[in-house]
Design an enzyme around this catalytic site. Sequence first.
Site, mmCIF file in Angstrom:
data_model
loop_
_atom_site.group_PDB
_atom_site.id
_atom_site.type_symbol
_atom_site.label_atom_id
_atom_site.label_comp_id
_atom_site.label_asym_id
_atom_site.label_seq_id
_atom_site.Cartn_x
_atom_site.Cartn_y
_atom_site.Cartn_z
ATOM 1 C CE1 TYR A 1 -3.311 2.904 0.800
ATOM 2 C CE2 TYR A 1 -1.977 3.283 2.755
ATOM 3 C CZ TYR A 1 -2.964 3.686 1.883
ATOM 4 O OH TYR A 1 -3.602 4.885 2.087
ATOM 5 C CD1 TRP B 1 -3.770 2.398 6.002
ATOM 6 C CD2 TRP B 1 -5.894 3.060 6.091
ATOM 7 N NE1 TRP B 1 -4.245 2.444 4.717
ATOM 8 C CE2 TRP B 1 -5.553 2.855 4.734
ATOM 9 C CE3 TRP B 1 -7.190 3.479 6.386
ATOM 10 C CZ2 TRP B 1 -6.447 3.045 3.691
ATOM 11 C CZ3 TRP B 1 -8.083 3.666 5.342
ATOM 12 C CH2 TRP B 1 -7.714 3.445 4.012
ATOM 13 C CD GLU C 1 -8.099 7.486 5.484
ATOM 14 O OE1 GLU C 1 -8.148 7.399 6.727
ATOM 15 O OE2 GLU C 1 -7.071 7.229 4.833
#
Length: 187
Positions: free
Chosen positions: A18, A48, A40
């Site tokens: 990522y 995350w 988000e």
Amino acid sequence: MKKKRCGWCEGDALYETYHDEEWGVPVRDDATLFEFLILETFQAGLSWITILRKREYFREAFDQFDLKKIANYNQEKIDMLLLDKGIVRHKLKINASISNAKAFIKIQDEFDSFSNYIWGFVNNQPITNKVVDYKKAPTTTALSDLISKDLKKRGFKFTGSTVMYAFMQAVGIVNDHELNCYRYEDI
């Protein structure tokens, strides 16, 4: 020789991929911006990596983040999402996704695209910060405060300043790669 990456992603293959391929790369495509906004939103209060590990489940559950479909979700679809063990089952965040889809469409109508709107805050130029240690990077800024306030005024939910700053980092509005990270100069 091993690539030097930002410290937050090191040691986890999914995180590193990522980081290497997406994080901080300027995104101007509305579909991708919407996906990150929804992810988000669900990340609020969580890590995350938790969301990243569930990303494919989110894509499936939320119809590949089809904006118009999400804007029209009914109670039956909400109930299905609340039972979906692959995603974060949080009623307020699910409902926020629906209202955010509707608000996103209104911004597209007003500005021709969400990209025009969000990138307008930085005159279409990413902000490049000089982060030495990711642990000392800001979690909010005056700009994330401003964007958050404007989005809330437009009907968005779960878009507080911290969520918005993480969004700005993810979609490349700000480059917060550490100075010694190989991606810093690439972006």
